[in-house]
Design a protein around this motif. Structure first.
Motif, PDB file in Angstrom:
ATOM      1  N   PRO A 132       0.789  -1.696  -0.119  1.00  0.00           N
ATOM      2  CA  PRO A 132       0.222  -0.152  -0.517  1.00  0.00           C
ATOM      3  C   PRO A 132       0.893   1.106  -0.483  1.00  0.00           C
ATOM      4  CG  PRO A 132      -0.885  -2.050   1.725  1.00  0.00           C
ATOM      5  CD  PRO A 132       0.537  -2.581   0.871  1.00  0.00           C
ATOM      6  N   ALA A 133       0.461   2.112  -0.670  1.00  0.00           N
ATOM      7  CA  ALA A 133       1.187   3.823  -0.883  1.00  0.00           C
ATOM      8  C   ALA A 133       0.893   4.269   0.099  1.00  0.00           C
ATOM      9  CB  ALA A 133       0.960   3.903  -2.227  1.00  0.00           C
ATOM     10  N   PRO A 134       1.904   4.837   0.766  1.00  0.00           N
ATOM     11  CA  PRO A 134       1.941   5.663   1.989  1.00  0.00           C
ATOM     12  C   PRO A 134       0.630   7.188   1.391  1.00  0.00           C
ATOM     13  CG  PRO A 134       4.212   5.406   1.939  1.00  0.00           C
ATOM     14  CD  PRO A 134       3.838   4.916   0.478  1.00  0.00           C
ATOM     15  N   PRO A 135      -0.083   7.757   2.756  1.00  0.00           N
ATOM     16  CA  PRO A 135      -0.983   8.849   2.089  1.00  0.00           C
ATOM     17  C   PRO A 135      -0.303  10.424   1.695  1.00  0.00           C
ATOM     18  CG  PRO A 135      -0.560   8.099   4.498  1.00  0.00           C
ATOM     19  CD  PRO A 135      -0.002   7.451   3.880  1.00  0.00           C
ATOM     20  N   GLY A 136      -0.430  10.318   0.171  1.00  0.00           N
ATOM     21  CA  GLY A 136      -0.280  11.392  -0.553  1.00  0.00           C
ATOM     22  C   GLY A 136       1.192  11.115  -1.005  1.00  0.00           C
ATOM     23  N   SER A 137       1.427   9.615  -1.014  1.00  0.00           N
ATOM     24  CA  SER A 137       2.861   9.682  -2.480  1.00  0.00           C
ATOM     25  C   SER A 137       2.354   8.834  -3.710  1.00  0.00           C
ATOM     26  CB  SER A 137       3.573   8.426  -1.803  1.00  0.00           C
ATOM     27  OG  SER A 137       3.153   6.887  -1.495  1.00  0.00           O
ATOM     28  N   ALA A 138       2.852   9.191  -4.665  1.00  0.00           N
ATOM     29  CA  ALA A 138       2.754   8.742  -6.132  1.00  0.00           C
ATOM     30  C   ALA A 138       2.790   7.199  -5.694  1.00  0.00           C
ATOM     31  CB  ALA A 138       3.970   9.816  -6.786  1.00  0.00           C
ATOM     32  N   HIS A 139       1.838   6.907  -6.657  1.00  0.00           N
ATOM     33  CA  HIS A 139       2.324   5.330  -6.543  1.00  0.00           C
ATOM     34  C   HIS A 139       1.428   4.521  -8.559  1.00  0.00           C
ATOM     35  CE1 HIS A 139       0.838   1.080  -5.635  1.00  0.00           C
ATOM     36  NE2 HIS A 139       1.187   0.939  -4.804  1.00  0.00           N
ATOM     37  N   PRO A 140       2.071   3.837  -8.749  1.00  0.00           N
ATOM     38  CA  PRO A 140       1.342   3.306  -9.940  1.00  0.00           C
ATOM     39  C   PRO A 140       0.022   2.754 -10.185  1.00  0.00           C
ATOM     40  CG  PRO A 140       3.057   1.632  -9.071  1.00  0.00           C
ATOM     41  CD  PRO A 140       2.781   3.487  -8.451  1.00  0.00           C
ATOM     42  N   GLY A 141      -0.653   3.173 -11.272  1.00  0.00           N
ATOM     43  CA  GLY A 141      -1.980   2.384 -11.160  1.00  0.00           C
ATOM     44  C   GLY A 141      -1.918   1.553 -11.803  1.00  0.00           C
ATOM     45  N   THR A 142      -1.282   0.518 -12.648  1.00  0.00           N
ATOM     46  CA  THR A 142      -1.117  -1.264 -12.308  1.00  0.00           C
ATOM     47  C   THR A 142       0.043  -1.770 -12.558  1.00  0.00           C
ATOM     48  OG1 THR A 142      -1.152  -0.790 -14.450  1.00  0.00           O
ATOM     49  CG2 THR A 142      -2.980  -0.523 -13.595  1.00  0.00           C
ATOM     50  N   VAL A 143       0.193  -2.446 -11.856  1.00  0.00           N
ATOM     51  CA  VAL A 143       1.684  -3.266 -11.871  1.00  0.00           C
ATOM     52  C   VAL A 143       1.405  -4.726 -12.294  1.00  0.00           C
ATOM     53  CG1 VAL A 143       3.189  -3.911 -10.237  1.00  0.00           C
ATOM     54  CG2 VAL A 143       1.883  -2.247  -9.502  1.00  0.00           C
ATOM     55  N   ARG A 144       1.536  -5.237 -13.521  1.00  0.00           N
ATOM     56  CA  ARG A 144       1.588  -6.164 -14.269  1.00  0.00           C
ATOM     57  C   ARG A 144       2.904  -7.015 -14.028  1.00  0.00           C
ATOM     58  NH1 ARG A 144      -2.774  -3.327 -16.410  1.00  0.00           N
ATOM     59  NH2 ARG A 144      -4.321  -4.216 -16.072  1.00  0.00           N
ATOM     60  N   SER A 145       2.806  -8.317 -14.306  1.00  0.00           N
ATOM     61  CA  SER A 145       3.762  -9.534 -14.383  1.00  0.00           C
ATOM     62  C   SER A 145       4.492  -9.520 -15.971  1.00  0.00           C
ATOM     63  CB  SER A 145       3.876 -10.335 -13.367  1.00  0.00           C
ATOM     64  OG  SER A 145       3.883 -10.959 -12.272  1.00  0.00           O
ATOM     65  N   GLY A 146       5.218  -9.346 -16.280  1.00  0.00           N
ATOM     66  CA  GLY A 146       5.767  -9.973 -18.374  1.00  0.00           C
ATOM     67  C   GLY A 146       5.427  -8.690 -18.611  1.00  0.00           C
ATOM     68  N   ALA A 147       6.155  -8.842 -20.056  1.00  0.00           N
ATOM     69  CA  ALA A 147       6.645  -7.716 -20.837  1.00  0.00           C
ATOM     70  C   ALA A 147       6.864  -9.137 -22.027  1.00  0.00           C
ATOM     71  CB  ALA A 147       8.015  -7.600 -20.227  1.00  0.00           C
ATOM     72  N   LEU A 148       7.212  -7.675 -22.949  1.00  0.00           N
ATOM     73  CA  LEU A 148       7.324  -8.249 -24.305  1.00  0.00           C
ATOM     74  C   LEU A 148       9.010  -8.369 -24.407  1.00  0.00           C
ATOM     75  CD1 LEU A 148       5.665  -6.158 -26.381  1.00  0.00           C
ATOM     76  CD2 LEU A 148       5.107  -8.471 -26.620  1.00  0.00           C
ATOM     77  N   PRO A 149       9.676  -9.466 -24.842  1.00  0.00           N
ATOM     78  CA  PRO A 149      11.029  -9.702 -25.705  1.00  0.00           C
ATOM     79  C   PRO A 149      12.038  -8.394 -25.771  1.00  0.00           C
ATOM     80  CG  PRO A 149       9.374 -11.183 -26.416  1.00  0.00           C
ATOM     81  CD  PRO A 149       8.075 -10.699 -26.314  1.00  0.00           C
ATOM     82  N   HIS A 150      12.404  -8.330 -25.421  1.00  0.00           N
ATOM     83  CA  HIS A 150      13.630  -7.664 -25.482  1.00  0.00           C
ATOM     84  C   HIS A 150      15.068  -8.408 -25.827  1.00  0.00           C
ATOM     85  CE1 HIS A 150      16.615  -5.297 -23.309  1.00  0.00           C
ATOM     86  NE2 HIS A 150      16.583  -3.858 -24.049  1.00  0.00           N
ATOM     87  N   ARG A 151      15.634  -6.716 -26.973  1.00  0.00           N
ATOM     88  CA  ARG A 151      16.961  -7.764 -27.452  1.00  0.00           C
ATOM     89  C   ARG A 151      16.266  -8.999 -28.392  1.00  0.00           C
ATOM     90  NH1 ARG A 151      21.931  -4.064 -26.282  1.00  0.00           N
ATOM     91  NH2 ARG A 151      21.019  -2.613 -25.080  1.00  0.00           N
ATOM     92  N   GLY A 152      15.052  -9.112 -28.386  1.00  0.00           N
ATOM     93  CA  GLY A 152      14.680 -10.683 -29.314  1.00  0.00           C
ATOM     94  C   GLY A 152      15.237 -12.208 -28.159  1.00  0.00           C
ATOM     95  N   ALA A 153      14.852 -11.449 -26.998  1.00  0.00           N
ATOM     96  CA  ALA A 153      14.686 -12.658 -26.141  1.00  0.00           C
ATOM     97  C   ALA A 153      13.911 -12.453 -24.914  1.00  0.00           C
ATOM     98  CB  ALA A 153      16.250 -12.966 -25.169  1.00  0.00           C
ATOM     99  N   SER A 154      13.075 -13.485 -24.663  1.00  0.00           N
ATOM    100  CA  SER A 154      12.129 -13.529 -23.554  1.00  0.00           C
ATOM    101  C   SER A 154      12.833 -12.940 -22.127  1.00  0.00           C
ATOM    102  CB  SER A 154      11.504 -14.648 -23.467  1.00  0.00           C
ATOM    103  OG  SER A 154      10.799 -14.751 -25.457  1.00  0.00           O
ATOM    104  N   THR A 155      12.467 -11.825 -21.389  1.00  0.00           N
ATOM    105  CA  THR A 155      12.989 -11.877 -20.336  1.00  0.00           C
ATOM    106  C   THR A 155      12.177 -11.692 -19.535  1.00  0.00           C
ATOM    107  OG1 THR A 155      11.952  -9.732 -20.820  1.00  0.00           O
ATOM    108  CG2 THR A 155      14.063 -10.204 -21.058  1.00  0.00           C
ATOM    109  N   HIS A 156      12.372 -11.840 -17.870  1.00  0.00           N
ATOM    110  CA  HIS A 156      11.561 -11.722 -16.322  1.00  0.00           C
ATOM    111  C   HIS A 156      11.564 -11.000 -16.309  1.00  0.00           C
ATOM    112  CE1 HIS A 156       9.963 -12.648 -12.203  1.00  0.00           C
ATOM    113  NE2 HIS A 156      11.327 -11.830 -12.026  1.00  0.00           N
ATOM    114  N   GLY A 157       9.871  -9.821 -17.015  1.00  0.00           N
ATOM    115  CA  GLY A 157      10.004  -8.518 -16.386  1.00  0.00           C
ATOM    116  C   GLY A 157       8.444  -7.667 -15.952  1.00  0.00           C
TER     117      GLY A 157
END
Length: 327
Positions: A132-157
């Motif tokens: 949980p974000a502390p009161p008044g602090s900036a926090h991302p709208g969403t957090v999701r696991s996974g990412a498209l390949p980077h430099r041609g390789a699947s990555t932990h993202g």
């Protein structure tokens, strides 16, 4: 889609030495409604530091396609490597005209789609972000696991949404400066309508393919899409700045749609700036002098171009001797 600029390698778009127009990545731009809050988000998430600021309340907006003057506040944030060695994240707060809101784009929408950083340990970042974000602090709208390949390789993202709806890809992967002491700006992802056209355009600009283009089928959760997706991918870098890549993506399933925002004050990712030894008129555009009040540079000569899909690419007259890039 047929492109007419930059010309082919034997044309005037390349120097006599055969090198491209660009030699270094200077910054990636995000337009924001609250530069202080955006700074706090990136400082807290990635440890970025503001090293330069430029405020202007009466700049001529003509070069940006805006009538009259503009009032902006630009902050330049750097990762642990600092200026000259690393490209910056340029956060621009628009005061006049006001920031033009836009809905969060679909993952397959044509244009700039994500900003990328290497992080030493994705799991540590994910645990912190899901608290949980502390009161008044900036926090991302969403957090999701996974990412498209980077430099041609699947990555932990990990994919994070910032306060202006920008997707930030955090990648845990082999790294040029491994082990890195912190987050490192790594890539900009661009969705294109025709991968071949975009490859030709960016190659003529000076980029070199690092990985051969490929067409792959992937689980949709790497991009926040249900079911499977089918995309073509290519990874490019400048020969003198290989730690940063352009990750080009053509969507086949679902089919890529839409166009990049054209208004210079559009919220979110808007343009990338590249250094060039000399800036001259191209693509029907003329170089302009852009004042940078409050900075040691005072101002720079720039040329605003558009790639085959209309993504804004800014060429900045900045010699290679002014940078200290590490491959």
């Amino acid at each position: 889609m047929t492109t007419t600029w930059p010309p082919q390698p034997d044309g005037p778009g390349r120097s006599a030495g055969g090198t491209g127009l660009a030699h270094g990545v200077l910054h990636c731009n995000i337009n924001t409604g609250d530069v202080s809050a955006a700074h706090d988000f990136y400082a807290g998430l990635l440890g970025l530091n503001r090293r330069m600021r430029s405020q202007s309340s009466d700049a001529d907006g003509t070069a940006l396609g805006i009538e009259g003057t503009t009032d902006t506040d630009a902050w330049f944030l750097y990762d642990w490597r600092g200026p000259r060695v690393a490209a910056a994240l340029e956060l621009v707060q628009w005061n006049d005209p006001a920031l033009a809101d836009r809905p969060p784009p679909e993952p397959w929408r044509t244009g700039l789609s994500a900003l990328g950083y290497y992080v030493p340990d994705v799991s540590v970042v994910e645990r912190r972000l899901r608290e949980p974000a502390p009161p008044g602090s900036a926090h991302p709208g969403t957090v999701r696991s996974g990412a498209l390949p980077h430099r041609g390789a699947s990555t932990h993202g990990l994919r994070v949404t910032d306060l202006d709806g920008v997707t930030v890809e955090l990648v845990e992967a082999p790294h040029p400066y491994d082990p890195a002491p912190g987050a490192t700006l790594s890539h900009l992802r661009i969705n294109c309508s025709d991968l071949g056209d975009s490859l030709a355009w960016y190659t003529a600009l000076g980029f070199t393919p690092l990985v051969a283009r490929s067409r792959v089928t992937l689980p949709g959760d790497v991009a926040g899409v249900e079911g499977e997706i089918e995309v073509s991918l290519a990874s490019l870098a400048l020969p003198r700045d290989r730690s940063f890549t352009l990750e080009l993506v053509q969507w086949h399933r679902p089919t890529g749609t839409g166009t990049p925002p054209q208004a210079a004050n559009s919220q979110g990712l808007y343009r990338i700036a590249l250094a060039s030894e000399h800036v001259t008129a191209r693509q029907g555009a003329e170089p302009v002098w852009i004042p940078m009040a409050g900075t040691p540079l005072g101002g720079l000569t720039v040329l605003f171009l558009k790639d085959p899909d209309g993504v804004v690419v800014e060429l900045v007259e900045r010699p290679a001797s002014a940078l200290a890039r590490r491959d």
